[in-house]
Motif scaffolding. Structure first.
Motif, PDB file in Angstrom:
ATOM      1  N   SER A 177       0.759  -1.552  -0.078  1.00 57.05           N
ATOM      2  CA  SER A 177       0.151  -0.178  -0.139  1.00 57.05           C
ATOM      3  C   SER A 177       0.902   1.151  -0.090  1.00 57.05           C
ATOM      4  O   SER A 177       1.672   1.567   0.701  1.00 57.05           O
ATOM      5  CB  SER A 177      -0.695  -0.409   1.598  1.00 57.05           C
ATOM      6  N   PRO A 178       0.782   1.993  -0.689  1.00 58.01           N
ATOM      7  CA  PRO A 178      -0.146   2.491  -2.431  1.00 58.01           C
ATOM      8  C   PRO A 178       0.247   1.119  -2.836  1.00 58.01           C
ATOM      9  O   PRO A 178       1.484   0.793  -3.060  1.00 58.01           O
ATOM     10  CB  PRO A 178      -0.147   3.534  -2.865  1.00 58.01           C
ATOM     11  N   MET A 179      -0.437   0.476  -4.029  1.00 56.16           N
ATOM     12  CA  MET A 179      -0.149  -0.178  -5.362  1.00 56.16           C
ATOM     13  C   MET A 179      -0.410   0.206  -6.460  1.00 56.16           C
ATOM     14  O   MET A 179      -0.479  -0.181  -7.736  1.00 56.16           O
ATOM     15  CB  MET A 179      -1.444  -1.039  -5.366  1.00 56.16           C
ATOM     16  N   GLY A 180      -0.311   2.201  -6.429  1.00 57.89           N
ATOM     17  CA  GLY A 180      -0.546   2.575  -7.897  1.00 57.89           C
ATOM     18  C   GLY A 180       0.884   1.828  -8.381  1.00 57.89           C
ATOM     19  O   GLY A 180       0.285   2.389 -10.124  1.00 57.89           O
ATOM     20  N   PHE A 181       1.582   1.491  -8.608  1.00 58.96           N
ATOM     21  CA  PHE A 181       2.762   1.188  -9.410  1.00 58.96           C
ATOM     22  C   PHE A 181       1.912   0.658 -10.074  1.00 58.96           C
ATOM     23  O   PHE A 181       2.843   0.043 -11.292  1.00 58.96           O
ATOM     24  CB  PHE A 181       4.304   1.121  -8.327  1.00 58.96           C
ATOM     25  N   LEU A 182       1.163  -0.783  -9.784  1.00 59.45           N
ATOM     26  CA  LEU A 182       1.312  -1.488 -10.707  1.00 59.45           C
ATOM     27  C   LEU A 182       0.038  -1.124 -12.224  1.00 59.45           C
ATOM     28  O   LEU A 182       0.243  -1.787 -13.545  1.00 59.45           O
ATOM     29  CB  LEU A 182      -0.202  -2.726 -10.238  1.00 59.45           C
ATOM     30  N   THR A 183      -0.308  -0.046 -11.804  1.00 56.09           N
ATOM     31  CA  THR A 183      -0.904   0.835 -12.544  1.00 56.09           C
ATOM     32  C   THR A 183      -0.093   1.630 -14.165  1.00 56.09           C
ATOM     33  O   THR A 183      -0.065   0.809 -15.075  1.00 56.09           O
ATOM     34  CB  THR A 183      -1.757   1.787 -13.022  1.00 56.09           C
ATOM     35  N   ASP A 184       0.798   1.955 -13.361  1.00 55.42           N
ATOM     36  CA  ASP A 184       2.325   2.503 -14.551  1.00 55.42           C
ATOM     37  C   ASP A 184       2.683   1.382 -15.370  1.00 55.42           C
ATOM     38  O   ASP A 184       3.112   0.800 -16.265  1.00 55.42           O
ATOM     39  CB  ASP A 184       3.104   2.983 -13.486  1.00 55.42           C
ATOM     40  N   VAL A 185       3.567   0.028 -14.403  1.00 52.90           N
ATOM     41  CA  VAL A 185       4.056  -1.142 -14.653  1.00 52.90           C
ATOM     42  C   VAL A 185       4.285  -2.005 -15.535  1.00 52.90           C
ATOM     43  O   VAL A 185       4.043  -2.413 -16.055  1.00 52.90           O
ATOM     44  CB  VAL A 185       4.744  -1.503 -13.468  1.00 52.90           C
ATOM     45  N   LEU A 186       2.103  -2.243 -15.047  1.00 56.99           N
ATOM     46  CA  LEU A 186       1.603  -2.877 -16.228  1.00 56.99           C
ATOM     47  C   LEU A 186       0.935  -2.378 -17.320  1.00 56.99           C
ATOM     48  O   LEU A 186       0.798  -2.380 -17.812  1.00 56.99           O
ATOM     49  CB  LEU A 186       0.169  -3.560 -15.487  1.00 56.99           C
ATOM     50  N   GLY A 187       0.700  -1.289 -17.579  1.00 61.16           N
ATOM     51  CA  GLY A 187       0.267  -0.044 -19.016  1.00 61.16           C
ATOM     52  C   GLY A 187      -1.249  -0.399 -18.904  1.00 61.16           C
ATOM     53  O   GLY A 187      -1.846   0.193 -19.491  1.00 61.16           O
ATOM     54  N   ARG A 188      -1.883   0.203 -17.455  1.00 58.16           N
ATOM     55  CA  ARG A 188      -3.720  -0.439 -17.163  1.00 58.16           C
ATOM     56  C   ARG A 188      -3.832   1.234 -17.428  1.00 58.16           C
ATOM     57  O   ARG A 188      -2.881   2.144 -16.883  1.00 58.16           O
ATOM     58  CB  ARG A 188      -3.975  -1.006 -15.495  1.00 58.16           C
ATOM     59  N   PRO A 189      -4.855   1.452 -18.056  1.00 55.27           N
ATOM     60  CA  PRO A 189      -6.070   2.599 -18.158  1.00 55.27           C
ATOM     61  C   PRO A 189      -5.849   3.128 -16.793  1.00 55.27           C
ATOM     62  O   PRO A 189      -6.853   2.514 -15.126  1.00 55.27           O
ATOM     63  CB  PRO A 189      -7.168   2.699 -18.984  1.00 55.27           C
ATOM     64  N   LYS A 190      -5.957   4.460 -16.886  1.00 55.79           N
ATOM     65  CA  LYS A 190      -6.424   5.242 -15.413  1.00 55.79           C
ATOM     66  C   LYS A 190      -7.626   5.289 -14.240  1.00 55.79           C
ATOM     67  O   LYS A 190      -7.726   5.119 -13.209  1.00 55.79           O
ATOM     68  CB  LYS A 190      -6.388   6.700 -15.271  1.00 55.79           C
ATOM     69  N   HIS A 191      -8.421   4.498 -15.611  1.00 54.61           N
ATOM     70  CA  HIS A 191     -10.141   4.472 -14.387  1.00 54.61           C
ATOM     71  C   HIS A 191      -9.845   2.842 -13.613  1.00 54.61           C
ATOM     72  O   HIS A 191     -10.527   2.162 -12.773  1.00 54.61           O
ATOM     73  CB  HIS A 191     -10.847   4.342 -15.694  1.00 54.61           C
ATOM     74  N   GLU A 192      -8.614   2.280 -13.988  1.00 54.92           N
ATOM     75  CA  GLU A 192      -8.450   1.040 -12.924  1.00 54.92           C
ATOM     76  C   GLU A 192      -8.457   1.387 -11.850  1.00 54.92           C
ATOM     77  O   GLU A 192      -6.689   1.566 -11.917  1.00 54.92           O
ATOM     78  CB  GLU A 192      -8.075  -0.157 -14.415  1.00 54.92           C
ATOM     79  N   ARG A 193      -8.645   0.151 -11.261  1.00 55.93           N
ATOM     80  CA  ARG A 193      -7.444   0.515  -9.864  1.00 55.93           C
ATOM     81  C   ARG A 193      -6.916  -0.994  -9.419  1.00 55.93           C
ATOM     82  O   ARG A 193      -7.625  -1.616  -9.597  1.00 55.93           O
ATOM     83  CB  ARG A 193      -8.263   1.018  -8.427  1.00 55.93           C
ATOM     84  N   PRO A 194      -5.712  -0.933  -8.818  1.00 58.85           N
ATOM     85  CA  PRO A 194      -5.224  -2.405  -8.337  1.00 58.85           C
ATOM     86  C   PRO A 194      -6.109  -2.801  -7.272  1.00 58.85           C
ATOM     87  O   PRO A 194      -6.252  -2.098  -6.618  1.00 58.85           O
ATOM     88  CB  PRO A 194      -3.453  -1.993  -8.220  1.00 58.85           C
ATOM     89  N   PHE A 195      -6.000  -3.890  -6.869  1.00 60.49           N
ATOM     90  CA  PHE A 195      -7.250  -5.086  -5.805  1.00 60.49           C
ATOM     91  C   PHE A 195      -5.890  -5.738  -5.318  1.00 60.49           C
ATOM     92  O   PHE A 195      -6.405  -5.727  -4.126  1.00 60.49           O
ATOM     93  CB  PHE A 195      -7.843  -5.085  -6.742  1.00 60.49           C
ATOM     94  N   VAL A 196      -4.943  -6.621  -5.799  1.00 61.55           N
ATOM     95  CA  VAL A 196      -5.031  -7.330  -4.683  1.00 61.55           C
ATOM     96  C   VAL A 196      -3.628  -7.931  -5.941  1.00 61.55           C
ATOM     97  O   VAL A 196      -3.587  -7.651  -7.440  1.00 61.55           O
ATOM     98  CB  VAL A 196      -5.011  -8.243  -4.265  1.00 61.55           C
TER      99      VAL A 196
END
Length: 225
Positions: A177-196
């Motif tokens: 926590s926080p897990m925002g780095f997963l969004t960046d590393v994996l190139g996911r769109p900004k409207h998605e949030r990491p859950f686990v």
């Protein structure tokens, strides 16, 4: 077709079973799941991609609010990506253990032997990052409301863990926590949030797990016949 039948299809694949068969199947499945343990030490033995695909297919069968299925699963076997995820996760974990975690939380974690070092993020053959949609984006790029996204993705993640265990793999739910780095590393769109971040693979040889107990059914179930 009357109005009540609009947009429906017959229930397919449901098998009506006798009560004694229901009890036996429920007992056998509970026995299998009772042997599930969270594992933090993994073998680097490879796991076929098809296992992950089938497990995610099972997760995708989960119920969801308004059937919006607000989840996305990113399965990672690439060593470079796993290394980047480990580096980012350990940076957050060090900040957590050294600065952010309250003392009572650290006391609760102590019997599990956890710390900021997460070698399993590179050793395990697969990581599965589970994302949820805070809102949806339609084909025209317009924002649409998502209903019960976190609840729905939690159910899907539980089914994913169960499917992997049933297949013969161990799992670990990792939530830096926080897990925002997963969004960046994996190139996911900004409207998605990491859950686990789910770690899965074969346990390491002679692996040991914490000596913990699970609550008996009498403590977690109230029957109102």
């Amino acid at each position: 077709m009357n109005k009540a039948d609009h947009g429906t299809v017959p229930l397919d694949g449901f098998v009506h079973r006798e009560p004694e068969d229901l009890v036996e199947r429920a007992r056998a499945f509970a026995d299998v799941l009772s042997r599930r343990r969270t594992v933090r030490d993994y073998s680097d033995r490879s796991v076929p991609r098809a296992v992950i695909e089938h497990a995610v297919r099972a997760a995708g069968s989960a119920p969801s609010g308004a059937n919006q299925q607000p989840w996305h699963f990113v399965a990672i076997a690439n060593p470079d990506l796993k290394r980047r995820i480990r580096q980012a996760a350990e940076a957050e974990e060090r900040a957590f253990y050294e600065h952010r975690a309250p003392e009572d939380w650290l006391d609760a974690l102590a019997p599990l032997g956890t710390n900021a070092d997460k070698p399993f993020l590179e050793t395990a053959p697969w990581l599965i990052a589970v994302f949820y949609e805070r809102h949806r984006v339609d084909e025209q790029g317009q924002r649409q409301k998502t209903y019960y996204a976190i609840d729905s993705v939690g159910i899907a993640t539980g089914i994913l863990i169960t499917a992997l265990h049933q297949a013969g793999l161990a799992t670990l739910t990792h939530t830096p926590s926080p897990m925002g780095f997963l969004t960046d590393v994996l190139g996911r769109p900004k409207h998605e949030r990491p859950f686990v971040l789910l770690v899965t693979g074969y346990p390491a040889d002679a692996v040991r797990v914490p000596a913990i107990d699970r609550k008996p059914v009498s403590d977690i179930l109230t029957l109102l016949d």
